[in-house]
Design a protein around this motif. Structure first.
Motif, PDB file in Angstrom:
ATOM      1  N   LEU A  23       0.819  -1.211   0.000  1.00 44.87           N
ATOM      2  CA  LEU A  23       0.000   0.000   0.000  1.00 44.87           C
ATOM      3  C   LEU A  23       0.849   1.256   0.000  1.00 44.87           C
ATOM      4  O   LEU A  23       0.543   2.228  -0.701  1.00 44.87           O
ATOM      5  CB  LEU A  23      -0.920  -0.022   1.214  1.00 44.87           C
ATOM      6  CG  LEU A  23      -2.225   0.761   1.019  1.00 44.87           C
ATOM      7  CD1 LEU A  23      -3.031   0.181  -0.120  1.00 44.87           C
ATOM      8  CD2 LEU A  23      -3.047   0.741   2.299  1.00 44.87           C
ATOM      9  N   SER A  24       1.954   1.261   0.780  1.00 49.52           N
ATOM     10  CA  SER A  24       2.730   2.491   0.823  1.00 49.52           C
ATOM     11  C   SER A  24       3.551   2.665  -0.450  1.00 49.52           C
ATOM     12  O   SER A  24       3.957   3.764  -0.785  1.00 49.52           O
ATOM     13  CB  SER A  24       3.601   2.557   2.080  1.00 49.52           C
ATOM     14  OG  SER A  24       4.395   1.428   2.189  1.00 49.52           O
ATOM     15  N   ARG A  25       3.774   1.545  -1.179  1.00 47.60           N
ATOM     16  CA  ARG A  25       4.437   1.715  -2.470  1.00 47.60           C
ATOM     17  C   ARG A  25       3.462   2.240  -3.517  1.00 47.60           C
ATOM     18  O   ARG A  25       3.838   2.921  -4.451  1.00 47.60           O
ATOM     19  CB  ARG A  25       5.042   0.377  -2.927  1.00 47.60           C
ATOM     20  CG  ARG A  25       6.516   0.260  -2.589  1.00 47.60           C
ATOM     21  CD  ARG A  25       7.112  -0.963  -3.205  1.00 47.60           C
ATOM     22  NE  ARG A  25       6.592  -2.173  -2.559  1.00 47.60           N
ATOM     23  CZ  ARG A  25       6.601  -3.371  -3.129  1.00 47.60           C
ATOM     24  NH1 ARG A  25       7.069  -3.516  -4.350  1.00 47.60           N
ATOM     25  NH2 ARG A  25       6.143  -4.415  -2.495  1.00 47.60           N
ATOM     26  N   LEU A  26       2.181   1.884  -3.320  1.00 49.49           N
ATOM     27  CA  LEU A  26       1.169   2.331  -4.278  1.00 49.49           C
ATOM     28  C   LEU A  26       0.693   3.748  -3.993  1.00 49.49           C
ATOM     29  O   LEU A  26       0.161   4.412  -4.878  1.00 49.49           O
ATOM     30  CB  LEU A  26      -0.038   1.385  -4.249  1.00 49.49           C
ATOM     31  CG  LEU A  26       0.199   0.003  -4.867  1.00 49.49           C
ATOM     32  CD1 LEU A  26      -1.064  -0.837  -4.776  1.00 49.49           C
ATOM     33  CD2 LEU A  26       0.625   0.145  -6.328  1.00 49.49           C
ATOM     34  N   ALA A  27       0.897   4.218  -2.747  1.00 43.05           N
ATOM     35  CA  ALA A  27       0.341   5.509  -2.337  1.00 43.05           C
ATOM     36  C   ALA A  27       0.708   6.662  -3.280  1.00 43.05           C
ATOM     37  O   ALA A  27      -0.166   7.442  -3.660  1.00 43.05           O
ATOM     38  CB  ALA A  27       0.752   5.820  -0.907  1.00 43.05           C
ATOM     39  N   PRO A  28       1.988   6.784  -3.693  1.00 44.79           N
ATOM     40  CA  PRO A  28       2.307   7.888  -4.615  1.00 44.79           C
ATOM     41  C   PRO A  28       1.522   7.805  -5.922  1.00 44.79           C
ATOM     42  O   PRO A  28       1.032   8.827  -6.418  1.00 44.79           O
ATOM     43  CB  PRO A  28       3.805   7.714  -4.884  1.00 44.79           C
ATOM     44  CG  PRO A  28       4.315   6.912  -3.747  1.00 44.79           C
ATOM     45  CD  PRO A  28       3.188   6.032  -3.322  1.00 44.79           C
ATOM     46  N   TRP A  29       1.390   6.580  -6.444  1.00 48.85           N
ATOM     47  CA  TRP A  29       0.628   6.422  -7.692  1.00 48.85           C
ATOM     48  C   TRP A  29      -0.808   6.860  -7.486  1.00 48.85           C
ATOM     49  O   TRP A  29      -1.409   7.504  -8.347  1.00 48.85           O
ATOM     50  CB  TRP A  29       0.669   4.960  -8.158  1.00 48.85           C
ATOM     51  CG  TRP A  29       2.030   4.522  -8.564  1.00 48.85           C
ATOM     52  CD1 TRP A  29       2.916   3.791  -7.843  1.00 48.85           C
ATOM     53  CD2 TRP A  29       2.693   4.817  -9.807  1.00 48.85           C
ATOM     54  NE1 TRP A  29       4.078   3.612  -8.544  1.00 48.85           N
ATOM     55  CE2 TRP A  29       3.961   4.219  -9.751  1.00 48.85           C
ATOM     56  CE3 TRP A  29       2.310   5.526 -10.946  1.00 48.85           C
ATOM     57  CZ2 TRP A  29       4.888   4.321 -10.791  1.00 48.85           C
ATOM     58  CZ3 TRP A  29       3.222   5.616 -11.987  1.00 48.85           C
ATOM     59  CH2 TRP A  29       4.490   5.024 -11.907  1.00 48.85           C
ATOM     60  N   LEU A  30      -1.326   6.508  -6.315  1.00 49.78           N
ATOM     61  CA  LEU A  30      -2.704   6.860  -5.991  1.00 49.78           C
ATOM     62  C   LEU A  30      -2.873   8.380  -5.946  1.00 49.78           C
ATOM     63  O   LEU A  30      -3.764   8.946  -6.591  1.00 49.78           O
ATOM     64  CB  LEU A  30      -3.059   6.238  -4.637  1.00 49.78           C
ATOM     65  CG  LEU A  30      -4.530   6.265  -4.237  1.00 49.78           C
ATOM     66  CD1 LEU A  30      -5.320   5.305  -5.116  1.00 49.78           C
ATOM     67  CD2 LEU A  30      -4.696   5.879  -2.770  1.00 49.78           C
ATOM     68  N   VAL A  31      -1.978   9.042  -5.208  1.00 50.18           N
ATOM     69  CA  VAL A  31      -2.100  10.493  -5.041  1.00 50.18           C
ATOM     70  C   VAL A  31      -1.950  11.208  -6.384  1.00 50.18           C
ATOM     71  O   VAL A  31      -2.783  12.046  -6.761  1.00 50.18           O
ATOM     72  CB  VAL A  31      -1.037  11.005  -4.038  1.00 50.18           C
ATOM     73  CG1 VAL A  31      -0.974  12.525  -4.059  1.00 50.18           C
ATOM     74  CG2 VAL A  31      -1.357  10.498  -2.638  1.00 50.18           C
ATOM     75  N   PHE A  32      -0.899  10.851  -7.128  1.00 50.36           N
ATOM     76  CA  PHE A  32      -0.688  11.549  -8.402  1.00 50.36           C
ATOM     77  C   PHE A  32      -1.755  11.155  -9.424  1.00 50.36           C
ATOM     78  O   PHE A  32      -2.175  11.972 -10.244  1.00 50.36           O
ATOM     79  CB  PHE A  32       0.717  11.271  -8.934  1.00 50.36           C
ATOM     80  CG  PHE A  32       1.769  12.066  -8.220  1.00 50.36           C
ATOM     81  CD1 PHE A  32       1.939  13.422  -8.507  1.00 50.36           C
ATOM     82  CD2 PHE A  32       2.565  11.492  -7.233  1.00 50.36           C
ATOM     83  CE1 PHE A  32       2.885  14.179  -7.833  1.00 50.36           C
ATOM     84  CE2 PHE A  32       3.503  12.240  -6.558  1.00 50.36           C
ATOM     85  CZ  PHE A  32       3.673  13.580  -6.852  1.00 50.36           C
ATOM     86  N   GLY A  33      -2.226   9.889  -9.346  1.00 50.05           N
ATOM     87  CA  GLY A  33      -3.293   9.445 -10.250  1.00 50.05           C
ATOM     88  C   GLY A  33      -4.580  10.219 -10.013  1.00 50.05           C
ATOM     89  O   GLY A  33      -5.243  10.668 -10.959  1.00 50.05           O
ATOM     90  N   LEU A  34      -4.908  10.417  -8.728  1.00 48.02           N
ATOM     91  CA  LEU A  34      -6.116  11.174  -8.409  1.00 48.02           C
ATOM     92  C   LEU A  34      -6.015  12.603  -8.932  1.00 48.02           C
ATOM     93  O   LEU A  34      -6.965  13.137  -9.498  1.00 48.02           O
ATOM     94  CB  LEU A  34      -6.354  11.175  -6.894  1.00 48.02           C
ATOM     95  CG  LEU A  34      -6.957   9.904  -6.300  1.00 48.02           C
ATOM     96  CD1 LEU A  34      -7.042  10.001  -4.787  1.00 48.02           C
ATOM     97  CD2 LEU A  34      -8.345   9.648  -6.898  1.00 48.02           C
ATOM     98  N   PHE A  35      -4.840  13.194  -8.740  1.00 46.43           N
ATOM     99  CA  PHE A  35      -4.668  14.568  -9.232  1.00 46.43           C
ATOM    100  C   PHE A  35      -4.791  14.616 -10.755  1.00 46.43           C
ATOM    101  O   PHE A  35      -5.421  15.512 -11.313  1.00 46.43           O
ATOM    102  CB  PHE A  35      -3.319  15.137  -8.789  1.00 46.43           C
ATOM    103  CG  PHE A  35      -3.421  15.934  -7.529  1.00 46.43           C
ATOM    104  CD1 PHE A  35      -4.128  17.128  -7.504  1.00 46.43           C
ATOM    105  CD2 PHE A  35      -2.830  15.487  -6.353  1.00 46.43           C
ATOM    106  CE1 PHE A  35      -4.241  17.872  -6.342  1.00 46.43           C
ATOM    107  CE2 PHE A  35      -2.945  16.227  -5.174  1.00 46.43           C
ATOM    108  CZ  PHE A  35      -3.643  17.408  -5.172  1.00 46.43           C
TER     109      PHE A  35
END
Lengths: 334, 251
Positions: A23-35
């Motif tokens: 999850l913490s490896r995916l978190a950046p993808w999640l944040v930038f993906g949402l933006f």
């Protein structure tokens, strides 16, 4: 980090990066993906103001990210970081008043001036520590503020309006809000990757070690000053880029960007999101701008609400919202 | 007589009117374990601070391997080969055990102004760090968080960090402080195993440990060395018995 004893067969190549939960490896993808998906949302509900707010979030995320390098990874609480946003913004304003509208030139000028300002003020500030460091950075920030207030040739107290956005190699690419949004998003992503690399490097390791125990670092042969000063200069330069972007977005430059209250807001963003975490400042800036916008609809005393939320977050988790998120999914706080 | 590895002459340090270090002369020969004993408040830790460069001396000189280091700071002395451990455990709790040691290896492995490569993946540094950990028998703890170690293990880590600096002379400030019987046995064995490869200056209150380890004992009272010599000589020295040991008998 795992507390378990690692079997002797484990390769020494194994590092914490590989052990991070998915999850913490995916978190950046999640944040930038949402933006990256925000423009779709704006289009779907036909509200272009969302894009303006989101761009503002990204710009302050960049500034908070830079402050986090010294504050979160170096334990150097600067109360004058907004000065660098101002330097970046005035690089745009002053150069464009001389007809230099190229973004790259403006960024280059912002980096040079911010770097020099950080070098000189950092050299003096880093001779102190703790509360004295906070006070001396505050003093330098205020000096920059009053300098721009008194510079009437460039608007003084009133600031200066820009005739348009910067151009990139002659092309008027940023005139469109959507293009500006994605441009800012790309710069933030690049800064995020740079930060991640820096923190894990030899340099970052010395900085983090000094944050935790400067005497220990000296006792193994490091002189922390040069490392701290370098971090201070890098942080100032990145914040100046945020200033360049801010001036472009609002097409207005003013000393108000440089006040100590602005510096305080940057600190709040970092603490809110989680000091010394890579994504924390981005999340903190996003939430801060969101609250600023949402709470301001309800009451002009919105900062009271913000204060309450900040108190709750800080009491609830030492690592801000990213620490809170980690705790909620049951991870360790280490 | 051989040139001493560490030669201290006329060293002084005053805190106001208090003479904490009062005209200390000390010679440490290469390869020996030199114990520094004395009652509480004798100025032992202050002397270690002065020798390691943590505290400036008011007068006197410190010569290490023929070079005058009196004016050098702590970091510079470490690079010359003189490292210290701390009486109160001073490790980086939030880092892994391996990284605590790797940091000390990094400090002597070229410039740390390197910004792009992941430091935790530098094999050469990790190999040397693992060697230092193996030497203090902490190899199986390498990936644990340093803060989660037991007290005795933290004391071992302190020594591993000092070893990893590559120093020839280690100033150990009460390495046995706060340890239990078994923990201290491990540490005493560890120090014994360093004899030959390293020179140790050791502050210690545990007299059993001091007299079983030391080649040379110096006694510090009120900031002055009142006796210095082989353990058996020092043990029977009348001033030492009077000033330091008092009614207590040395075992």
């Amino acid at each position: 980090m795992s507390e378990a004893v690692t079997p002797a067969t484990t390769s020494i190549m194994e590092t914490t990066a590989e052990r991070q939960p998915l999850l913490s490896r995916l978190a950046p993808w999640l944040v930038f993906g949402l933006f990256a998906a925000v423009p779709l949302l704006a289009h779907a509900i036909n509200d272009s103001f969302i894009l303006v707010i989101a761009t503002r979030m990204l710009i302050f995320a960049l500034a908070a990210l830079s402050l986090n390098l010294i504050m979160g990874y170096g334990a150097l609480v600067s109360f004058g970081h907004a000065a660098y946003i101002g330097i970046g913004a005035y690089a745009v304003g002053i150069l464009s008043s001389y007809g230099i509208n190229d973004l790259l030139l403006q960024i280059a000028a912002a980096l040079v001036v911010a770097g020099l300002f950080a070098l000189v003020t950092g050299y003096l500030s880093l001779r102190t520590s703790g509360v004295y460091f906070i006070m001396i950075t505050l003093a330098f920030g205020q000096m920059a503020f009053f300098f721009m207030v008194s510079l009437s040739a460039f608007g003084g107290d009133d600031g200066m309006s820009l005739s348009g956005r910067s151009t990139l190699l002659g092309a008027d690419l940023l005139a469109d809000n959507l293009a500006l949004f994605y441009g800012v998003l790309i710069i933030l992503a690049a800064a995020f990757l740079l930060m991640r690399t820096l923190v894990a490097s030899r340099f970052g390791r010395v900085l983090r070690g000094t944050r935790d125990n400067p005497t220990r670092m000296r006792a193994i042969g490091f002189s922390p000053f040069a490392f701290q000063l370098t971090a201070y200069v890098i942080a100032g330069m990145i914040a100046a880029v945020a200033g360049v972007l801010l001036a472009n977005q609002v097409q207005f430059v003013s000393p108000a960007y440089m006040t100590w209250a602005r510096s305080g807001e940057l600190i709040v963003m970092v603490v809110l999101g989680g000091m010394g975490t890579l994504l924390g400042p981005i999340i903190g800036a996003t939430v801060f701008i969101l609250l600023e916008d949402v709470l301001a609809h309800f009451s002009e005393h919105w900062k009271l609400g913000l204060g309450l939320i900040l108190v709750l977050v800080v009491l609830g988790s030492r690592d801000g919202m990213s620490g809170l998120a980690r705790r909620l999914r049951g991870g360790s706080d280490a | 007589m051989l040139e001493p590895l560490l030669a201290v002459k006329g060293l002084r340090k005053n805190f106001g009117a208090l003479k904490v270090t009062d005209n200390v002369d000390l010679n440490v020969q290469k390869g020996e374990i030199h114990a520094l004993i004395g009652p509480n408040g004798a100025g032992k830790t202050t002397l270690i601070h002065q020798l390691s460069g943590n505290l400036r001396s008011d007068a006197g000189s410190v010569v290490f391997a023929g070079q005058d280091i009196t004016r050098l700071g702590m970091a510079e002395r470490v690079h010359l080969g003189l490292a210290r451990s701390f009486q109160i455990t001073s490790i980086l709790d939030g880092f892994s055990v391996l990284e605590n040691v790797a940091m000390a290896v990094q400090a002597r492995s070229g410039s740390s102004f390197r910004f792009f490569r992941d430091a935790s993946r530098e094999d050469e540094i990790n190999i040397q760090a693992n060697k230092a950990l193996a030497r203090v028998q902490l190899a199986d703890r390498a990936y644990r968080r340093a803060g989660s170690l037991s007290h005795g293990e933290k004391r071992q880590l302190e020594i591993a960090i000092a070893l990893a600096t590559g120093a020839r002379l280690l100033l150990l400030d009460e390495p046995l402080a706060g340890t239990g019987h078994e923990e201290s046995a491990v540490l005493v064995e560890l120090m014994r195993s360093l004899r030959g490869s390293h020179t140790l200056v050791l502050i210690e209150h545990d007299m059993d440990a001091v007299f079983s380890l030391a080649d040379h004992v110096s006694v510090l009272v009120y900031g002055s060395v009142i006796a210095s010599g082989e353990p058996s000589t020092v043990r029977s020295h009348p001033d030492v018995r009077a000033a330091y040991l008092g009614e207590e008998e040395i075992a």
